[in-house]
Enzyme design. Structure first.
Site, PDB file in Angstrom:
ATOM      1  N   HIS A  23       0.854  -1.192   0.000  1.00 29.52           N
ATOM      2  CA  HIS A  23       0.000   0.000   0.000  1.00 29.52           C
ATOM      3  C   HIS A  23       0.890   1.241   0.000  1.00 29.52           C
ATOM      4  CE1 HIS A  23      -3.520  -2.513   1.816  1.00 29.52           C
ATOM      5  NE2 HIS A  23      -3.370  -2.706   0.526  1.00 29.52           N
ATOM      6  N   HIS A  79     -10.652 -10.943  -5.447  1.00 26.84           N
ATOM      7  CA  HIS A  79     -10.354  -9.560  -5.046  1.00 26.84           C
ATOM      8  C   HIS A  79      -9.529  -8.931  -6.165  1.00 26.84           C
ATOM      9  CE1 HIS A  79      -9.074  -6.143  -2.799  1.00 26.84           C
ATOM     10  NE2 HIS A  79      -8.038  -6.660  -2.182  1.00 26.84           N
ATOM     11  N   GLU A  81      -7.561  -6.252  -6.218  1.00 27.60           N
ATOM     12  CA  GLU A  81      -6.342  -5.489  -5.975  1.00 27.60           C
ATOM     13  C   GLU A  81      -5.180  -6.146  -6.718  1.00 27.60           C
ATOM     14  OE1 GLU A  81      -5.841  -4.587  -1.812  1.00 27.60           O
ATOM     15  OE2 GLU A  81      -4.470  -2.918  -2.238  1.00 27.60           O
ATOM     16  N   ASP A  83      -2.274  -7.137  -6.197  1.00 22.34           N
ATOM     17  CA  ASP A  83      -1.464  -8.256  -5.709  1.00 22.34           C
ATOM     18  C   ASP A  83      -2.175  -9.596  -5.929  1.00 22.34           C
ATOM     19  OD1 ASP A  83      -3.193  -7.081  -3.806  1.00 22.34           O
ATOM     20  OD2 ASP A  83      -2.222  -8.137  -2.165  1.00 22.34           O
ATOM     21  N   HIS A 147     -11.201  -6.596   2.462  1.00 20.32           N
ATOM     22  CA  HIS A 147     -11.145  -5.241   2.959  1.00 20.32           C
ATOM     23  C   HIS A 147     -11.460  -4.195   1.891  1.00 20.32           C
ATOM     24  CE1 HIS A 147      -7.012  -4.030   1.349  1.00 20.32           C
ATOM     25  NE2 HIS A 147      -7.228  -5.234   0.912  1.00 20.32           N
ATOM     26  N   ASP A 166      -7.739 -12.093   1.181  1.00 21.33           N
ATOM     27  CA  ASP A 166      -6.955 -11.370   2.186  1.00 21.33           C
ATOM     28  C   ASP A 166      -7.308 -11.778   3.617  1.00 21.33           C
ATOM     29  OD1 ASP A 166      -5.271  -9.746   0.633  1.00 21.33           O
ATOM     30  OD2 ASP A 166      -6.804  -8.222   0.377  1.00 21.33           O
ATOM     31  N   TYR A 194      -1.414  -7.750  10.681  1.00 19.22           N
ATOM     32  CA  TYR A 194      -2.263  -7.599   9.498  1.00 19.22           C
ATOM     33  C   TYR A 194      -3.657  -7.122   9.918  1.00 19.22           C
ATOM     34  CZ  TYR A 194      -4.005  -8.941   4.837  1.00 19.22           C
ATOM     35  OH  TYR A 194      -4.541  -8.939   3.575  1.00 19.22           O
ATOM     36  N   HIS A 227      -2.462 -14.625   1.127  1.00 20.03           N
ATOM     37  CA  HIS A 227      -1.126 -14.217   1.575  1.00 20.03           C
ATOM     38  C   HIS A 227      -0.700 -15.141   2.712  1.00 20.03           C
ATOM     39  CE1 HIS A 227      -1.102 -10.446  -0.630  1.00 20.03           C
ATOM     40  NE2 HIS A 227      -2.216 -10.048  -0.044  1.00 20.03           N
TER      41      HIS A 227
HETATM   42 FE1  FEO Z   1      -6.276  -6.363  -0.674  1.00 23.18          FE
HETATM   43 FE2  FEO Z   1      -3.839  -8.589  -0.719  1.00 23.18          FE
HETATM   44  O1  FEO Z   1      -4.812  -7.193  -1.388  1.00 23.18           O
END
Ligand code: FEO
Length: 493
Positions: A23, A79, A81, A83, A147, A166, A194, A227
């Site tokens: 981020h 998701h 995003e 990553d 999130h 996530d 996290y 992750h």
């Molecule tokens: Fe919300 Fe691991 O990206």
């Protein structure tokens, strides 16, 4: 290289040992991370999520060594995003017509990032399912704001694997994939870091969503995150941890953080901590200089604490900038069930302490007396700081204290600032609100104004909140009525 997960499921993700920022530079990943992608080979072949865009080429190359890409029947993106969906451009260039299953919000984000509106998107909602053959199905569960607004989880029946994205993950890199194979202390530290830094603002929603999922009474044999590790040993342990962390979490712990121009505020911090420890030897006390320490670690300690002391020298009649930045973050993280107090040294005026105290109150902390010291604290001033620590220890104690040991208090050049009274917050009870009571979404801050209604959801102007349907969704973040609260005076100006 793939790793066998269970039956016909393999991990085909990417480890990232060297990443140190997430981020932007807001989240420090001292333990690296991994981007977990999963390949399911049943009657249909399904890819769940991809990896970070910077590994796109390696990912597709490795995947092609694992399976003929043309044989992939479906892609699921939990998701959008970068990553997780980052390698889509590289992948879809090879299999352009393959259906992509994701939420409606994800289509917006994926298209915005990758600029391929022609991709074969299939939007899904909670409860939708996809038959993948061999008597197995993928069931989709939307998890907006866990999130991001586009987030969802995917549950695989029969194998009972929850692909949680996530949620329940950690920025943690290890050659081992499963939770029972790694250092347990490191693992839980990274889970908590996290949660504290990313999920705390959404705690009310975490509780509601987990209870919704548990309400389905589905067996869970594994939680396959996007992750870090896969939870296979007692996989519900992390779900229960999330419920605990989401429920106004605190430990018997006090965190002090400060910045100091001339070491004077640091001297106060040390003396206050000594006073706390004298009265309550059992409480954990941690002290950090915000200019020198990992910000995410400090925020994690605040998350764990029952109380926080924030100190700053006064500079240009305001607090030091790094303290101001931390207070801004703390406000956004919306910690609850915590006490707080300001302290600091000053020379000409003491503006910093008053400003910190006000900011802590606005951030939702229960405020105790603040403490100022003029110039460098002398022996008597430090004695007063210790006494201040003792008083806070008593006020904030979670258990009866043994105060059989005598302490001395000395007159000193310090000022205990008056408590700034928190504006009384009316706590309306459902059914007792005024019909024109506006309601605040505690997740995205969108405000429902009864005078305006919400025409897009056929809520007519003039509709009181109590009469708005339970199926109402916040237009800002897509979450239900359960996260709305009556607007307080501060929140809705
Ligand atoms: Fe919300 Fe691991 O990206």
């Amino acid at each position: 290289m793939s790793i066998h997960v269970k039956n016909n499921i393999h991990w085909v993700g990417q480890r990232d040992w060297e990443v140190r920022d997430f981020h932007g530079t807001e989240y420090k990943t001292h333990k690296g991370t991994s981007y977990n992608s999963y390949l399911i080979r049943e009657g249909k072949n399904v890819l769940i999520d991809t990896v970070d865009h910077k590994f796109s080429r390696e990912f597709v190359q490795n995947l092609a060594a694992e399976i003929d890409l043309a044989a992939i029947d479906f892609v699921v993106i939990n998701h959008a995003e970068e990553d997780h969906a980052g390698a889509l451009t590289e992948l879809m260039a090879r299999i352009p017509g393959t259906p992509i299953y994701c939420t409606h919000n994800a289509i917006d984000s994926i298209t915005g990032h990758h600029h391929h509106p022609e991709w074969n998107f299939h939007p899904v909602k909670t409860g939708d399912s996809l038959d993948i053959g061999n008597g197995k199905q993928l069931v989709f569960i939307e998890t907006p704001m866990l999130h991001w607004p586009d987030s969802m989880m995917t549950y695989m029946t029969e194998d009972a694997v929850l692909f949680s994205n996530d949620a329940f993950g950690q920025h943690y890199c290890d050659e081992h994939l499963f939770n029972d194979e790694v250092d347990q202390v490191e693992l839980m530290e990274q889970c908590q870091r996290y949660y504290a830094n990313i999920l705390t603002p959404f705690s009310p929603l975490v509780t509601a969503k987990i209870k919704e999922v548990l309400g389905f009474n589905l067996p869970v044999s594994m939680v396959a995150t996007s992750h870090g590790i896969v939870w296979r040993d007692d996989p519900t342990q992390i779900i229960l941890k999330y419920l605990e962390w989401a429920d106004h979490y605190q430990e018997d712990r006090i965190t002090l953080f400060y910045d100091s121009m001339s070491n004077n505020t640091r001297m106060m911090a040390d003396a206050i901590a000594q006073g706390i420890h004298e009265v309550d030897p059992g409480v954990a006390v941690k002290i950090y200089n915000v200019a020198r320490h990992d910000k995410n670690e400090i925020l994690t300690q605040v998350f764990r604490s029952k109380g926080v002391l924030v100190g700053s020298s006064t500079m240009n009649n305001v607090m030091m900038p790094k303290v101001a930045g931390m207070l801004e973050e703390i406000t956004g993280l919306r910690f609850r069930n915590k006490r707080a107090s300001a302290f600091g040294s000053y020379g000409w005026t003491g503006g910093a302490v008053d400003r910190i105290q006000t900011r802590l109150m606005d951030a939702g902390f229960d405020i105790s007396l603040s403490l100022k010291a003029k110039w460098r604290p002398d022996g008597s001033a430090l004695a007063q700081c210790r006494e201040h620590g003792r008083q806070l220890a008593r006020q904030w104690a979670l258990h009866p204290l043994d105060e059989s040991r005598p302490f001395t208090t000395t007159q000193a050049t310090v000022t205990r600032a008056p408590v700034i009274a928190k504006a009384p917050q009316a706590a309306p009870v459902a059914g007792e609100w005024d019909d024109d009571q506006p309601m605040l979404c505690t997740v995205c801050q969108w405000i429902y104004d009864p005078a305006l209604g919400e025409p897009d959801q056929l809520v007519a102007p003039g509709t009181p909140w109590a009469q708005v349907s339970d199926s109402f969704l916040c237009p800002g973040c897509g979450i239900g009525k359960e996260v709305f609260e009556p607007c307080g005076a501060e929140a809705c100006v």
